[in-house]
Design an enzyme around this catalytic site. Structure first.
Site, short mmCIF file in Angstrom:
data_model
loop_
_atom_site.label_atom_id
_atom_site.label_comp_id
_atom_site.label_asym_id
_atom_site.label_seq_id
_atom_site.Cartn_x
_atom_site.Cartn_y
_atom_site.Cartn_z
N GLY A 101 5.95 11.08 0.18
CA GLY A 101 7.25 10.41 0.12
C GLY A 101 7.66 10.07 -1.31
O GLY A 101 8.79 10.38 -1.73
N ASP A 130 -0.39 19.62 -4.58
CA ASP A 130 -0.65 18.86 -3.35
C ASP A 130 -1.68 19.65 -2.55
O ASP A 130 -1.86 20.86 -2.77
CB ASP A 130 0.63 18.68 -2.52
CG ASP A 130 0.53 17.47 -1.59
OD1 ASP A 130 1.20 16.44 -1.87
OD2 ASP A 130 -0.24 17.54 -0.60
N ASP A 137 -7.17 20.89 -3.39
CA ASP A 137 -7.80 19.64 -2.99
C ASP A 137 -8.32 18.92 -4.24
O ASP A 137 -8.71 19.59 -5.21
CB ASP A 137 -8.96 19.96 -2.04
CG ASP A 137 -9.46 18.72 -1.34
OD1 ASP A 137 -9.03 18.50 -0.19
OD2 ASP A 137 -10.27 17.98 -1.93
N GLY A 145 -3.65 11.31 -2.60
CA GLY A 145 -4.66 10.49 -1.94
C GLY A 145 -4.10 9.96 -0.63
O GLY A 145 -2.95 10.21 -0.28
N ASN A 199 0.32 -2.55 -4.36
CA ASN A 199 0.26 -4.00 -4.08
C ASN A 199 -1.01 -4.35 -3.32
O ASN A 199 -1.49 -5.48 -3.38
CB ASN A 199 1.52 -4.45 -3.34
CG ASN A 199 1.60 -3.95 -1.91
OD1 ASN A 199 1.07 -4.56 -0.98
ND2 ASN A 199 2.27 -2.82 -1.70
N HIS A 200 -1.60 -3.37 -2.61
CA HIS A 200 -2.77 -3.67 -1.78
C HIS A 200 -4.05 -3.86 -2.61
O HIS A 200 -5.07 -4.29 -2.07
CB HIS A 200 -2.92 -2.60 -0.70
CG HIS A 200 -1.74 -2.59 0.22
ND1 HIS A 200 -1.48 -3.61 1.11
CD2 HIS A 200 -0.68 -1.74 0.32
CE1 HIS A 200 -0.34 -3.38 1.74
NE2 HIS A 200 0.17 -2.24 1.27
N TYR A 206 -8.40 0.97 1.48
CA TYR A 206 -7.34 1.61 0.69
C TYR A 206 -7.04 0.79 -0.57
O TYR A 206 -7.02 1.33 -1.69
CB TYR A 206 -6.08 1.74 1.57
CG TYR A 206 -4.83 2.06 0.80
CD1 TYR A 206 -4.67 3.30 0.20
CD2 TYR A 206 -3.81 1.12 0.67
CE1 TYR A 206 -3.51 3.59 -0.53
CE2 TYR A 206 -2.66 1.40 -0.03
CZ TYR A 206 -2.52 2.63 -0.64
OH TYR A 206 -1.39 2.91 -1.36
N LYS A 228 -7.68 1.45 -4.83
CA LYS A 228 -6.71 1.28 -5.92
C LYS A 228 -7.32 0.40 -7.02
O LYS A 228 -7.06 0.61 -8.21
CB LYS A 228 -5.40 0.69 -5.39
CG LYS A 228 -4.69 1.60 -4.39
CD LYS A 228 -4.36 2.95 -5.01
CE LYS A 228 -3.62 3.87 -4.07
NZ LYS A 228 -3.33 5.19 -4.67
N ARG A 259 9.56 -8.54 4.46
CA ARG A 259 8.61 -8.48 3.33
C ARG A 259 9.15 -7.59 2.22
O ARG A 259 9.01 -7.88 1.04
CB ARG A 259 7.27 -7.96 3.87
CG ARG A 259 6.23 -7.63 2.82
CD ARG A 259 4.91 -7.25 3.52
NE ARG A 259 3.94 -6.74 2.58
CZ ARG A 259 3.81 -5.45 2.25
NH1 ARG A 259 4.60 -4.53 2.81
NH2 ARG A 259 2.90 -5.08 1.39
#
Ligand code: 15L
Length: 269
Positions: free
Chosen positions: A15, A35, A49, A71, A110-111, A138, A142, A176
């Site tokens: 995306g 990709d 890959d 990823g 953000n995670h 995940y 990061k 959010r």
């Protein structure tokens, strides 16, 4: 005007990859696409890959910079995150080091700090120096990517801008995202700034638009030359009418990572 760059874009079929494919050439940059899946409408895209070091070396050869988006973009079993996000980032950095690439723009999230409480009632914005508080495997990957970037800067002088992306999508779809939204146009502005700013070393920035309900501090992103133009607030009346005001007693709404903090059904493992 900074010189346009030749850039390898990994995760080009995803995306955010699609948005940057559309918008970065408008800044004069030339994109080479990679990709693991074919990229629709892009017959020259490299299909490889992240485990394939030889393919990665060939893909990075001669580029000025890499934008590393590839990823897994959501929570997944640890073994899958380990292969795609952790080992994958390592292989990419090694290929870049071997080929003398000068800069990587790393899609963090953000995670990586998803367990951080969101600032309410006038509390200060979350600083970029807030400690890692991953909300998932995940998010943990990061954190690894950001530390990998720091290691390659300190040991090899390979620069990185780690962009902790909020919610990058055409329009916010929940309350959010009124705080975390990164519009496609601002995403391109931010990645352009990350590609062209001088002497970034390893810089961590938060990636969102200039949202009225911002939770985090955009100072380090602005220092790169990023000037966000969009604000999710225009979507607020419709979203608040549909979903109601945030509930501070709800754990998922009280933490930056939202439902990632409470949802992952991965334990017991
Ligand atoms: C991310 O890091 C994910 O890649 C994306 O799928 C969204 O979940 C986003 O964060 C978000 O938190 O909205």
């Amino acid at each position: 005007m900074p010189a346009p760059r030749t850039v390898l874009l990994t995760g080009a079929a995803g995306g955010v990859g699609a948005m940057l494919r559309d918008l970065l050439p408008g800044y004069g940059h030339t994109l080479r696409l990679l990709d693991m899946r074919p990229v629709e409408g892009e017959p020259d895209a490299i299909t490889a890959d992240l485990a394939d070091r030889a393919a990665l070396r060939e893909a990075v050869r001669g580029v000025d910079a890499v934008i590393h988006l590839a990823g897994i973009a959501l929570e997944a079993p640890f073994e899958k995150i380990l292969a795609a996000n952790i080992a994958g980032a390592f292989h990419l950095y090694e290929a870049a080091r071997e080929e003398g690439v000068r800069r990587i723009v790393f899609a963090s999230s953000n995670h990586a700090v998803g367990h951080t409480p969101v600032p309410r009632d006038g509390a200060p914005l979350i600083p970029v120096g807030a400690p890692h508080r991953p909300d998932t495997f995940y998010g943990l990957s990061k954190c690894f990517g950001e530390d990998l970037a720091q290691l390659y800067w300190d040991r090899h002088g390979l620069e990185t801008v780690s962009v902790r992306i909020g919610s990058c999508c055409p329009a916010p779809v929940d309350v959010r995202m009124l705080s975390l939204w990164l519009s496609p146009a601002d995403c391109a502005r931010l990645f352009h700034a990350a590609l062209t700013a001088e002497r970034v070393g390893h810089t961590v920035v938060y990636g969102s638009s200039a949202n009225t309900r911002l939770w985090w501090d955009l100072t380090s992103a602005r220092a790169l030359g990023y000037e966000p133009q969009d604000d999710a607030e225009v979507y607020a009346p419709a979203l608040l009418a549909a979903h109601g005001e945030p509930d501070p007693t709800d754990e998922a709404q009280a933490r930056l990572g939202g439902s990632f903090v409470t949802d992952p059904p991965l334990w017991p493992y």
